[in-house]
Design a protein around this motif. Structure first.
Motif, short mmCIF file in Angstrom:
data_model
loop_
_atom_site.label_atom_id
_atom_site.label_comp_id
_atom_site.label_asym_id
_atom_site.label_seq_id
_atom_site.Cartn_x
_atom_site.Cartn_y
_atom_site.Cartn_z
N ASN A 1 0.78 -1.23 0.00
CA ASN A 1 0.00 0.00 0.00
C ASN A 1 0.81 1.29 0.00
N ASP A 2 2.14 1.22 0.08
CA ASP A 2 2.93 2.45 0.19
C ASP A 2 3.97 2.49 -0.91
N ARG B 1 -2.87 3.47 -5.96
CA ARG B 1 -2.62 2.76 -4.71
C ARG B 1 -3.71 1.72 -4.53
#
Length: 788
Positions: free
Chosen positions: A61-62, A719
C-alpha cells in the motif's frame, strides 16, 4: 522446546524457511533466516509479527522502500579495525553503496513518523553520520574507482603516465612505419607481449632493428621485438605505475585510518540492513501465501478461521487448484481434538496445518488464515509423526512411538501442544488401542492441548465420554466415494474401509468374507457413523440453501424499505405542494371576491355589470375545480414500451423511466432509486404527466448513466486502497444495471495489485468467476470478472 528435534522437518517448518530465504537480497539475511526459531516470549513474538505485518503493508500500500544494495559491511568494518590494514577501492565502494541505502531508508521512515512504529524501532537512536560518505566520496567515484584527483601526487603521476604512454606510442608507430615500408615486418599489426608493445618482424630481419625480443611465433618465422628507443620509455611508464600503486595504497590507508573511529557505527548500520532484509523476506513470503497477522494472546489456546497449509497452498496454486480452508479451535473446554475419518481424507494435513501455523506464529511469521484468527503461545511442542524406527538404537516402529509417548506423559503440561498422527498404530490393535487410550487419558489429565488422528473406535468412544477431549471427522461424500477435506468438530468419522475397497474394485466375495469376520457391534457402530455423516451432509447442504434464500429475502426487504421511504418522501412533497397551491388559490379567491363586491357597490348593483362580474367568478371557479376521477382504463397491451419511455405502475400512482427491458421484466429509474418490475404491471404515460422534479432527478441518474456507463476500468498506477474503491463503485453500478461482466486493467508489475483485487472480489457472492485476458491482448495484466 521442540521434541523430537526433527519436528520442524516433519511439519514442513524447515521448508518454509528455505522459501523465505529465496526472497533475501543478501547472504546476511539468509543467515538470519537460518536462525529462525520457535519462541515462547510473548513480547518478542508480538514485536516480530508486527514488524512483518508493517513491512507487508508497505509493500502492498505504500511507496517502495529504497532498498537496492546490501553488502557485508560487518566484515569490512572488522578489517578496518586492524591497525595498518587498508580497504580496497571495491570495498570502500561497497561501504559507500550500503550507507547510501541506510540513509535513504532512515529518511523514508522519518517522513512517516509513527506510521510504522515497530520498524522504526530497528534504527531508533541510530545517528546519520554523512561525514563517512563525504570522506569516501572525496576518494572513490560513483563507479567504485579511485578519483584521479584524490591527491596532488596521484594526479601528477597519472598525468606523467599518460604523457609517457603517448610518447612511447608515437615513437613505436614511427619505427613500425619505417620497418613496414622496408618490408621487414610480418603480417599483422603492433601487438603486446609481456605487457610491452612490440613490432612483429620476420625472423631474417631481426638484426636490422635494435631492440629486445620478447617472444617468437610457434613456427619461429616471426619475432616480437620492443625497439631500443621505446624500451627506456616503457621502463619509465612501469616505474610511474609502481609509483601510482604506492600512492593509491597510501591514500587508501589514510582513508581507512579516518574510517576506523566509525567502526562501531558501521556495525550498527550492518545490523539494520540485515534486519531489514530479513523482515522484507518474511513480508514477501507472507504476500506469496496470502498471509495475515492473527490476534496474539499470551495463553495456550488458538482459534483458526479459513486456515490453509502454506506449502499445500503454493503447490495447488501452481496447478490452479484451491485448498479447502480449515476452521478449528482449541481452548480450555476443548483441549484435545481426536480426528478420525477415511484414509486420504486429509486428517494428517489438517493436524500438520495446525502445528505448522502455530510454529510459524511463534517464530514471528504471518500465517495463511483469516485476520480474525487467534493464536496463543505454547512452551513445548511434542510431535509424533511418521515412522521413526532406528536400526542403530534397535527400535521398531512401535517402540519408537512408545518412547515418544513416555516423554510426552512425563514432561507435558498445560502449555504443551501435542500432535500425534495415527495414534496407537504399529502393533496389534487389540492391545495398541487400550494403550493409546491410557496414554490419551494421562495426557488429558495434564491438561495438554493439541490434535491426534486415529482409526481406533475405542479412542472415538473415549473422546465422546471424556471432558476436555472432542471428536472430529473429515467429511466424506459417500455417494461419490470422495473426501471433501473439511473438518467437522463434534462427531467421529467412519473409516469407510469397505466403501473405499468396493470402489477400488476388491472382489465382492472378499468383501463379504471381511464383513462376516467383524463383530455385529462394530458393524453397527460403523454403519451408524456413515448414516450420521450422510445426514450431517444433507443438513449442511440444506442450511447453505436456507442461508442463500435468507440473504435474498434480506435484500428484497432492504429494497422494499428503500422504495417505501422514497414513496413516503414523494407523498410528503406532493402534500406540501398541494397545500401551498391551495393556499395560493384561497388567497386569490378572497381577493377576487373582495374586488367583485367593491365593484358591485360602486356600480350601485347595475344588472349588466353584476352579471359580468358573476360570469367572471364562475370562470375562475371552473379553473380551480378538480375534475372527477374517471374509471381506470384497461392498460393498452398492444402499445410497445421501450427504454427511455415514462411509465406508471398500474396498481399505484408511482411513475418512473424505463432503463432496460430484460425478457418479461423492466428496470425502472425513479429518481436515484432503481427497481425491477414485471412488464404487465406497468403502462406507458406521457412525459407531461410526470412531476418535473422526478423527471429532473431521474434524467440525471438513469438514461445518462446507461449511455455513459462502461464496464471497464483502468487502475494501473493507483494505490491499492484507491483501486479497490474505484472497482467497488463500478461493481455496484454494474449490478444495478444488470451487466454480465467487468474488465479490470491492473497491469502486471509484481502481481500484488492483481492478487489484492481478486482477493477483494471473491467476497462478493454475485461474482461467478474471474479469468485472465488472452495472452495476445494483455494476459494476466487484465482480469475479466463474470457476474452471476
Amino acid at each position: 522446546m521442540l521434541y523430537p528435534s526433527n519436528s520442524a522437518d516433519k511439519l514442513g517448518f524447515t521448508e518454509v524457511k528455505e522459501l523465505i530465504k529465496t526472497h533475501c537480497l543478501s547472504i546476511m539475511g539468509q543467515q538470519m533466516v537460518d536462525k529462525i526459531q520457535v519462541m515462547s516470549n510473548y513480547d518478542l513474538i508480538n514485536k516480530f509479527l508486527n514488524q512483518a505485518n508493517e513491512f507487508k503493508n508497505i509493500l502492498q500500500n505504500d511507496d517502495a522502500l529504497p532498498i537496492n544494495h546490501f553488502y557485508d559491511i560487518k566484515s569490512l568494518a572488522n578489517k578496518a579495525r586492524l591497525e595498518g590494514a587498508f580497504l580496497s577501492e571495491e570495498e570502500f565502494f561497497q561501504i559507500q553503496t550500503s550507507l547510501t541505502t541506510v540513509f535513504a531508508v532512515i529518511g523514508y521512515f522519518n517522513e512517516r513518523v509513527g506510521q510504522y512504529p515497530n520498524l522504526e524501532a530497528l534504527f531508533e537512536h541510530l545517528p546519520i553520520e554523512k561525514i563517512i560518505l563525504k570522506k569516501i566520496d572525496q576518494v572513490i567515484d560513483q563507479k567504485g574507482k579511485m578519483r584521479a584527483n584524490a591527491s596532488r601526487d596521484l594526479m601528477d603521476i597519472t598525468q606523467g603516465i599518460s604523457k609517457a604512454e603517448q610518447e612511447a606510442r608515437k615513437k613505436i608507430d614511427q619505427i613500425y612505419k619505417t620497418a613496414s615500408g622496408n618490408g621487414w615486418t610480418a603480417d599483422g599489426s603492433l601487438t603486446v607481449r609481456d605487457g610491452r608493445l612490440c613490432i612483429p618482424l620476420l625472423a631474417e630481419n631481426k638484426r636490422k632493428l635494435k631492440g629486445f625480443i620478447h617472444d617468437e611465433s610457434a613456427s619461429g618465422q616471426t619475432v616480437f621485438m620492443e625497439p631500443e628507443e621505446v624500451f627506456s620509455l616503457n621502463n619509465r611508464i612501469r616505474d610511474l605505475e609502481f609509483d601510482r600503486r604506492r600512492e593509491v595504497i597510501r591514500i587508501l590507508t589514510v582513508l581507512t585510518d579516518e574510517l576506523r573511529p566509525y567502526v562501531p557505527l558501521l556495525l550498527s548500520y550492518h545490523g539494520l540492513l540485515t534486519k531489514l532484509d530479513f523482515v522484507r523476506a518474511k513480508a514477501l513470503f507472507a504476500i506469496d501465501i496470502e498471509a495475515e497477522m492473527p490476534k496474539l494472546i499470551n495463553e495456550a489456546r488458538f482459534r483458526l478461521f479459513n486456515a490453509r497449509h502454506p506449502l499445500l497452498f503454493l503447490n495447488f496454486r501452481k496447478e490452479q487448484k484451491t485448498v479447502v480452508p480449515l476452521n478449528v479451535e482449541v481452548d480450555d473446554a476443548t483441549r484435545v481434538i481426536v480426528v478420525s475419518g477415511p484414509n486420504a481424507g486429509g486428517k494428517s494435513v489438517c493436524m500438520k496445518t495446525v502445528g505448522l501455523l502455530q510454529m510459524m506464529v511463534q517464530a514471528g511469521l504471518l500465517i495463511p488464515a483469516g485476520a480474525d484468527s487467534v493464536a496463543g503461545v505454547f512452551k513445548q511442542f511434542f510431535v509424533d509423526i511418521g515412522d521413526d524406527q532406528s536400526i542403530e538404537s534397535d527400535l521398531s516402529t512401535y517402540s519408537a512411538h512408545l518412547s515418544k509417548m513416555k516423554k510426552f506423559v512425563e514432561d507435558s503440561n498445560g502449555k504443551t501442544m501435542i500432535l500425534i498422527d495415527e495414534f496407537g498404530t504399529g502393533t496389534d490393535p487389540q492391545f495398541g488401542g487400550p494403550i493409546a487410550e491410557a496414554v490419551l487419558e494421562a495426557l488429558n489429565n495434564k491438561k495438554v492441548r493439541g490434535m491426534v488422528t486415529t482409526h481406533y473406535s475405542n479412542l472415538k468412544i473415549f473422546a465422546s465420554n471424556t471432558e476436555g477431549i472432542e471428536n472430529a471427522s473429515m467429511l466424506f461424500n459417500n455417494a461419490q466415494m470422495q473426501p471433501l477435506y473439511m473438518l467437522e468438530v463434534g462427531k467421529p468419522g467412519s473409516s469407510y474401509a469397505f466403501e473405499i475397497a468396493q470402489k477400488i474394485g476388491l472382489p465382492q466375495n472378499v468383501l463379504n468374507l471381511a464383513r462376516n469376520k467383524i463383530s455385529a457391534g462394530q458393524k453397527k457402530v460403523d454403519s451408524l457413523l456413515v448414516d450420521l455423516e450422510r445426514e450431517k451432509k444433507e443438513i449442511f447442504d440444506t442450511k447453505q440453501k436456507l442461508d442463500k434464500q435468507q440473504r435474498k429475502v434480506n435484500t428484497l426487504l432492504a429494497e422494499n424499505e428503500e422504495l417505501k421511504s422514497f414513496l413516503d418522501e414523494n407523498r410528503k412533497n406532493l402534500l406540501r405542494e398541494a397545500k401551498q397551491e391551495a393556499k395560493s388559490i384561497i388567497q386569490n379567491a378572497n381577493k377576487l371576491v373582495e374586488n367583485t363586491i367593491a365593484e358591485i357597490k360602486s356600480s350601485n348593483a347595475d344588472k349588466e355589470i353584476t352579471k359580468s362580474l358573476r360570469d367572471n367568478l364562475n370562470t375562475e371557479l371552473k379553473k380551480n375545480t378538480v375534475k372527477a376521477e374517471q374509471p381506470k382504463a384497461a392498460p393498452k397491451t398492444d402499445e410497445e414500451i421501450k427504454p427511455g419511455d415514462w411509465v406508471k405502475l398500474i396498481d399505484s400512482d408511482t411513475t418512473g423511466q424505463v432503463i432496460e427491458l430484460i425478457k418479461d421484466n423492466a428496470v425502472l429509474a425513479m429518481g436515484e432509486l432503481r427497481t425491477v418490475v414485471k412488464r404487465k404491471r406497468i403502462e406507458k404515460v406521457s412525459k407531461a404527466a410526470v412531476p418535473k422534479e422526478l423527471r429532473r432527478n431521474t434524467s440525471n441518474n438513469s438514461t445518462g448513466d446507461m449511455a455513459n456507463f462502461s464496464p471497464e476500468i483502468d487502475v494501473r498506477g493507483m494505490r491499492t486502497e484507491d483501486a479497490l474503491h474505484a472497482i467497488e463503485k463500478l461493481f455496484d453500478r454494474a449490478l444495478m444495471m444488470s451487466f454480465g461482466s467487468l474488465k479490470v486493467i491492473h497491469g502486471r508489475g509484481d502481481g500484488i495489485l492483481r492478487k489484492m483485487i481478486r482477493q477483494y472480489l471473491k467476497k462478493y457472492e454475485q461474482v461467478d468467476r474471474m479469468e485472465d485476458e488472452h495472452p495476445d491482448r494483455g494476459g494476466d495484466g487484465i482480469t475479466y470478472v463474470y457476474l452471476k
